[in-house]
Design a protein around this motif. Structure first.
Motif, PDB file in Angstrom:
ATOM      1  N   VAL A 139     -57.582  -4.075  -9.367  1.00 27.04           N
ATOM      2  CA  VAL A 139     -57.598  -2.621  -9.494  1.00 27.04           C
ATOM      3  C   VAL A 139     -57.523  -1.960  -8.119  1.00 27.04           C
ATOM      4  CG1 VAL A 139     -58.949  -0.648 -10.295  1.00 27.04           C
ATOM      5  CG2 VAL A 139     -58.884  -2.728 -11.652  1.00 27.04           C
ATOM      6  N   LEU A 140     -58.161  -2.568  -7.114  1.00 27.38           N
ATOM      7  CA  LEU A 140     -58.126  -2.006  -5.768  1.00 27.38           C
ATOM      8  C   LEU A 140     -56.683  -1.890  -5.264  1.00 27.38           C
ATOM      9  CD1 LEU A 140     -59.506  -0.961  -3.236  1.00 27.38           C
ATOM     10  CD2 LEU A 140     -59.796  -3.321  -2.468  1.00 27.38           C
ATOM     11  N   GLY A 141     -55.887  -2.905  -5.533  1.00 27.02           N
ATOM     12  CA  GLY A 141     -54.480  -2.861  -5.138  1.00 27.02           C
ATOM     13  C   GLY A 141     -53.746  -1.707  -5.804  1.00 27.02           C
ATOM     14  N   ALA A 142     -54.064  -1.467  -7.084  1.00 30.89           N
ATOM     15  CA  ALA A 142     -53.446  -0.357  -7.812  1.00 30.89           C
ATOM     16  C   ALA A 142     -53.865   0.983  -7.216  1.00 30.89           C
ATOM     17  CB  ALA A 142     -53.831  -0.426  -9.291  1.00 30.89           C
ATOM     18  N   LEU A 143     -55.137   1.081  -6.819  1.00 31.15           N
ATOM     19  CA  LEU A 143     -55.638   2.317  -6.207  1.00 31.15           C
ATOM     20  C   LEU A 143     -54.953   2.577  -4.864  1.00 31.15           C
ATOM     21  CD1 LEU A 143     -57.614   4.708  -6.045  1.00 31.15           C
ATOM     22  CD2 LEU A 143     -59.277   3.146  -5.008  1.00 31.15           C
ATOM     23  N   ILE A 144     -54.803   1.529  -4.053  1.00 27.64           N
ATOM     24  CA  ILE A 144     -54.130   1.668  -2.753  1.00 27.64           C
ATOM     25  C   ILE A 144     -52.707   2.161  -2.955  1.00 27.64           C
ATOM     26  CG2 ILE A 144     -53.244   0.408  -0.743  1.00 27.64           C
ATOM     27  CD1 ILE A 144     -55.717  -1.447  -1.036  1.00 27.64           C
ATOM     28  N   LEU A 145     -51.985   1.525  -3.893  1.00 22.58           N
ATOM     29  CA  LEU A 145     -50.598   1.923  -4.173  1.00 22.58           C
ATOM     30  C   LEU A 145     -50.541   3.375  -4.633  1.00 22.58           C
ATOM     31  CD1 LEU A 145     -47.591   1.246  -4.516  1.00 22.58           C
ATOM     32  CD2 LEU A 145     -48.117   0.459  -6.826  1.00 22.58           C
ATOM     33  N   HIS A 146     -51.465   3.749  -5.513  1.00 22.31           N
ATOM     34  CA  HIS A 146     -51.500   5.112  -6.039  1.00 22.31           C
ATOM     35  C   HIS A 146     -51.737   6.127  -4.913  1.00 22.31           C
ATOM     36  CE1 HIS A 146     -52.175   8.378  -8.836  1.00 22.31           C
ATOM     37  NE2 HIS A 146     -53.376   8.590  -8.337  1.00 22.31           N
ATOM     38  N   GLY A 147     -52.702   5.824  -4.026  1.00 22.52           N
ATOM     39  CA  GLY A 147     -52.992   6.726  -2.909  1.00 22.52           C
ATOM     40  C   GLY A 147     -51.832   6.839  -1.939  1.00 22.52           C
ATOM     41  N   VAL A 148     -51.184   5.718  -1.659  1.00 24.14           N
ATOM     42  CA  VAL A 148     -50.033   5.714  -0.743  1.00 24.14           C
ATOM     43  C   VAL A 148     -48.871   6.504  -1.332  1.00 24.14           C
ATOM     44  CG1 VAL A 148     -48.256   4.240   0.313  1.00 24.14           C
ATOM     45  CG2 VAL A 148     -50.664   3.581   0.436  1.00 24.14           C
ATOM     46  N   LYS A 149     -48.632   6.351  -2.637  1.00 22.24           N
ATOM     47  CA  LYS A 149     -47.547   7.097  -3.300  1.00 22.24           C
ATOM     48  C   LYS A 149     -47.784   8.596  -3.219  1.00 22.24           C
ATOM     49  CE  LYS A 149     -46.110   5.543  -7.395  1.00 22.24           C
ATOM     50  NZ  LYS A 149     -46.188   4.897  -8.736  1.00 22.24           N
ATOM     51  N   ARG A 150     -49.029   9.013  -3.497  1.00 22.54           N
ATOM     52  CA  ARG A 150     -49.338  10.441  -3.441  1.00 22.54           C
ATOM     53  C   ARG A 150     -49.301  10.940  -1.993  1.00 22.54           C
ATOM     54  NH1 ARG A 150     -48.173   9.744  -7.496  1.00 22.54           N
ATOM     55  NH2 ARG A 150     -46.582  11.112  -6.653  1.00 22.54           N
ATOM     56  N   GLY A 151     -49.688  10.070  -1.044  1.00 19.85           N
ATOM     57  CA  GLY A 151     -49.599  10.439   0.363  1.00 19.85           C
ATOM     58  C   GLY A 151     -48.153  10.606   0.795  1.00 19.85           C
ATOM     59  N   MET A 163     -43.452  -2.030  -0.453  1.00 16.20           N
ATOM     60  CA  MET A 163     -44.697  -1.695   0.235  1.00 16.20           C
ATOM     61  C   MET A 163     -44.768  -2.365   1.604  1.00 16.20           C
ATOM     62  SD  MET A 163     -46.505   0.465  -1.466  1.00 16.20           S
ATOM     63  CE  MET A 163     -48.189   0.265  -0.912  1.00 16.20           C
ATOM     64  N   ILE A 164     -44.263  -3.585   1.683  1.00 16.72           N
ATOM     65  CA  ILE A 164     -44.236  -4.290   2.968  1.00 16.72           C
ATOM     66  C   ILE A 164     -43.371  -3.516   3.961  1.00 16.72           C
ATOM     67  CG2 ILE A 164     -43.430  -6.383   4.147  1.00 16.72           C
ATOM     68  CD1 ILE A 164     -45.992  -6.823   2.602  1.00 16.72           C
ATOM     69  N   LEU A 165     -42.203  -3.065   3.499  1.00 16.27           N
ATOM     70  CA  LEU A 165     -41.299  -2.304   4.361  1.00 16.27           C
ATOM     71  C   LEU A 165     -41.906  -0.956   4.736  1.00 16.27           C
ATOM     72  CD1 LEU A 165     -38.453  -1.878   5.664  1.00 16.27           C
ATOM     73  CD2 LEU A 165     -37.742  -0.874   3.475  1.00 16.27           C
ATOM     74  N   PHE A 166     -42.469  -0.260   3.761  1.00 16.12           N
ATOM     75  CA  PHE A 166     -42.922   1.115   3.943  1.00 16.12           C
ATOM     76  C   PHE A 166     -44.202   1.201   4.776  1.00 16.12           C
ATOM     77  CE2 PHE A 166     -44.745   5.177   2.215  1.00 16.12           C
ATOM     78  CZ  PHE A 166     -43.724   6.006   2.655  1.00 16.12           C
ATOM     79  N   ILE A 167     -45.242   0.496   4.336  1.00 11.77           N
ATOM     80  CA  ILE A 167     -46.521   0.538   5.046  1.00 11.77           C
ATOM     81  C   ILE A 167     -46.509  -0.424   6.239  1.00 11.77           C
ATOM     82  CG2 ILE A 167     -49.010   0.132   4.875  1.00 11.77           C
ATOM     83  CD1 ILE A 167     -48.068   2.668   3.507  1.00 11.77           C
ATOM     84  N   GLY A 168     -46.019  -1.645   6.001  1.00 13.10           N
ATOM     85  CA  GLY A 168     -45.938  -2.617   7.098  1.00 13.10           C
ATOM     86  C   GLY A 168     -45.056  -2.117   8.227  1.00 13.10           C
ATOM     87  N   GLY A 169     -43.926  -1.498   7.858  1.00 17.72           N
ATOM     88  CA  GLY A 169     -43.017  -0.948   8.865  1.00 17.72           C
ATOM     89  C   GLY A 169     -43.666   0.169   9.660  1.00 17.72           C
ATOM     90  N   GLY A 170     -44.434   1.025   8.966  1.00 18.33           N
ATOM     91  CA  GLY A 170     -45.133   2.114   9.640  1.00 18.33           C
ATOM     92  C   GLY A 170     -46.184   1.601  10.610  1.00 18.33           C
ATOM     93  N   MET A 194     -54.630   8.133   0.963  1.00 19.07           N
ATOM     94  CA  MET A 194     -53.718   9.191   1.395  1.00 19.07           C
ATOM     95  C   MET A 194     -53.900   9.442   2.898  1.00 19.07           C
ATOM     96  SD  MET A 194     -53.855  11.952  -1.754  1.00 19.07           S
ATOM     97  CE  MET A 194     -52.570  13.007  -1.095  1.00 19.07           C
ATOM     98  N   TRP A 195     -55.149   9.408   3.360  1.00 21.26           N
ATOM     99  CA  TRP A 195     -55.414   9.569   4.801  1.00 21.26           C
ATOM    100  C   TRP A 195     -54.734   8.456   5.603  1.00 21.26           C
ATOM    101  CZ3 TRP A 195     -61.486  10.274   4.501  1.00 21.26           C
ATOM    102  CH2 TRP A 195     -61.773  11.559   4.006  1.00 21.26           C
ATOM    103  N   ILE A 196     -54.888   7.229   5.128  1.00 22.30           N
ATOM    104  CA  ILE A 196     -54.279   6.089   5.833  1.00 22.30           C
ATOM    105  C   ILE A 196     -52.767   6.257   5.909  1.00 22.30           C
ATOM    106  CG2 ILE A 196     -53.877   3.588   5.770  1.00 22.30           C
ATOM    107  CD1 ILE A 196     -56.738   4.436   6.572  1.00 22.30           C
ATOM    108  N   SER A 197     -52.163   6.696   4.803  1.00 23.20           N
ATOM    109  CA  SER A 197     -50.708   6.897   4.794  1.00 23.20           C
ATOM    110  C   SER A 197     -50.302   7.986   5.778  1.00 23.20           C
ATOM    111  CB  SER A 197     -50.219   7.241   3.379  1.00 23.20           C
ATOM    112  OG  SER A 197     -50.461   8.601   3.061  1.00 23.20           O
ATOM    113  N   ALA A 198     -51.176   8.978   5.979  1.00 24.55           N
ATOM    114  CA  ALA A 198     -50.871  10.064   6.921  1.00 24.55           C
ATOM    115  C   ALA A 198     -50.956   9.584   8.362  1.00 24.55           C
ATOM    116  CB  ALA A 198     -51.835  11.233   6.705  1.00 24.55           C
ATOM    117  N   VAL A 199     -51.984   8.781   8.676  1.00 26.52           N
ATOM    118  CA  VAL A 199     -52.140   8.251  10.038  1.00 26.52           C
ATOM    119  C   VAL A 199     -50.937   7.389  10.406  1.00 26.52           C
ATOM    120  CG1 VAL A 199     -53.513   6.715  11.491  1.00 26.52           C
ATOM    121  CG2 VAL A 199     -54.657   8.368  10.010  1.00 26.52           C
TER     122      VAL A 199
END
Length: 459
Positions: free
Chosen positions: A270-282, A21-28, A100-105
């Motif tokens: 749980v919030l962390g799990a939701l973020i991960l779930h949204g990013v994965k689907r994004g 997640m650090i590489l994927f989101i942090g890198g983005g 999912m929106w955040i992952s798209a931006v």
């Protein structure tokens, strides 16, 4: 089968761990800030390039900017937007859509960098044909010592490009919308028959290569996006009284996670799990950072890498910010996410059927069929490029046979198995893609400055 299901679940969880997640989101985020939000500053110019204003038939490459984008979109505008969003909401609730929106931006910036690199460092396969994609910009941009990273991407790409999720959800849609309501018995045999029909149609297109795929995608995808858009607007107009409420709920629940269905916690709660779930689907929806789209954009007819990067960055905006949001709102405003136990494409079908009982589900089925089939065509191209890099261009056609046979697996297995398989492999593909992109980012910044200065001087 239960053991295999658990194995794939564990594989997906391991692949989407905290370091990734650090590489994927942090890198983005690094790419977005490093470019000073460049993708958003040149949206107008990107649209001009897409419309063909700067096309030159003599430029190297195989397909136009528009065909490159529609080929990439035909792989992403599909089950990720219709079934993937439904999975996101059924497990994560409305808040998953925000992530999912955040992952798209963030993904718009990632797509700009990866697809610019795909043109900047195009290589040649063993047949001497110009090719682009992560495996080529790794070897051409970083040097031969980094080839193991390119090989890793290509091996994972052979599996990640398989159409198992798309086929699985298309089969489910045909069963739930067409067969079961009309009294047909659904069984392993009926699913096998659907798989055989899909094999026949897919084989006709994919054996014709990228030019045929590009031609088919450029005709099918835009018209289906328009039809899908019209259908969702009908739903939103019918429920306009609750539309603002659910838009607000998407944002508030993104930080409250009140509707998250699983009992797992990540990053401390749980919030962390939701973020991960949204990013994965994004990530599944727009594939930014995964490395698939640069393979399509690397085939574009252009000698300006930045232009193709600008076209590519439109993908996540169209894909996740527009199409996924439409699907999410259709599911939310109709209330089917709370009143039914449906998941995946069946949940989306329930939303359409609740507003348009006579034709809604059938119109959705047409969209699903076209989106799924166009995805099948594009993913086969990605797989053959990986095969060509690993074993030589003269062997790439063998992948199509393996690909076609895998359609039967997708048609006859469970949704959870297919999601876990693709999620895990996509993460494995993203590691070499993001690593190389972050290292080569200064090169992209340099050519971008030169390009935009030249553009400014010409104007």
């Amino acid at each position: 089968m239960e053991f295999l299901n658990q194995l794939l679940k564990d594989f997906s969880a391991l692949a989407w761990s905290f370091p990734f997640m650090i590489l994927f989101i942090g890198g983005g985020l690094y790419l977005l800030i490093r470019s000073r939000f460049l993708p958003f500053r040149y949206l107008g110019h990107a649209i001009s390039v897409l419309r063909g204003k700067y096309d030159d038939p003599n430029d190297p490459g195989q397909i136009s900017h528009f065909q490159a984008l529609t080929t990439a979109l035909s792989a992403t505008v599909g089950m990720g937007n219709i079934a993937g969003v439904a999975v996101a909401i059924s497990i994560g609730g409305p808040g998953a859509v925000f992530w999912m929106w955040i992952s798209a931006v963030v993904g718009m910036s990632t797509k700009f960098f990866t697809s610019t690199l795909a043109i900047l460092y195009r290589g040649k396969d063993s047949a001497g044909e110009i090719q682009g994609g992560p495996m080529y910009f790794i070897t051409e941009g970083l040097g031969k010592t980094w080839k193991p990273l390119a090989i890793c991407f290509s091996i994972c790409g052979l599996i990640g490009a398989l159409p198992v999720f798309n086929v699985n959800q298309l089969t489910q849609a045909l069963n739930d919308i067409l067969l079961i309501p009309n009294g047909f018995e659904v069984s392993f045999t009926s699913n096998l028959c659907i798989g055989l029909v899909l094999i026949s149609v897919t084989a006709i297109v994919i054996l014709g290569g990228i030019k045929r795929i590009g031609n088919v995608a450029s005709r099918l995808v835009p018209s289906m996006v328009v039809l899908y858009f019209v259908l969702v607007i009908i739903i939103l107009v019918a429920h306009n009284d609750v539309l603002l409420h659910y838009l607000e709920l998407i944002i508030t629940d993104a930080f409250a996670a009140n509707y998250y269905q699983k009992d797992d916690t990540i990053f401390g709660g749980v919030l962390g799990a939701l973020i991960l779930h949204g990013v994965k689907r994004g990530a599944f929806s727009n594939e930014a950072g995964i490395g698939t789209a640069p393979m399509a954009h690397g085939a574009a007819k252009t000698d300006e890498p930045v232009r193709e990067g600008l076209v590519a960055m439109l993908g996540p905006a169209i894909d996740t910010l527009i199409v996924c949001t439409l699907t999410a709102l259709a599911i939310l405003v109709t209330g089917v996410w709370e009143t039914t136990s449906d998941n995946g494409v069946s949940l989306t079908a329930s939303a359409f059927g609740s507003v348009m009982p006579s034709f809604g589900k059938y119109a959705l089925l047409i969209c699903i069929a076209v989106f799924s089939m166009s995805s099948l065509f594009s993913y086969s191209y990605y797989g053959t490029k990986c095969m060509s890099f690993l074993f030589g261009a003269d062997k790439k056609h063998y992948y199509n046979y393996f690909y076609i046979l895998s359609i039967l697996i997708g048609a006859t297995t469970s949704l959870s198995m297919m999601i876990n398989l693709i999620d895990g492999v996509f993460a494995m593909m993203a590691v070499p893609t993001m690593t190389a992109t972050i290292i080569l980012a200064p090169k992209v910044i340099k050519v971008s400055r030169i390009y935009f200065q030249k553009l400014k001087n010409n104007n």
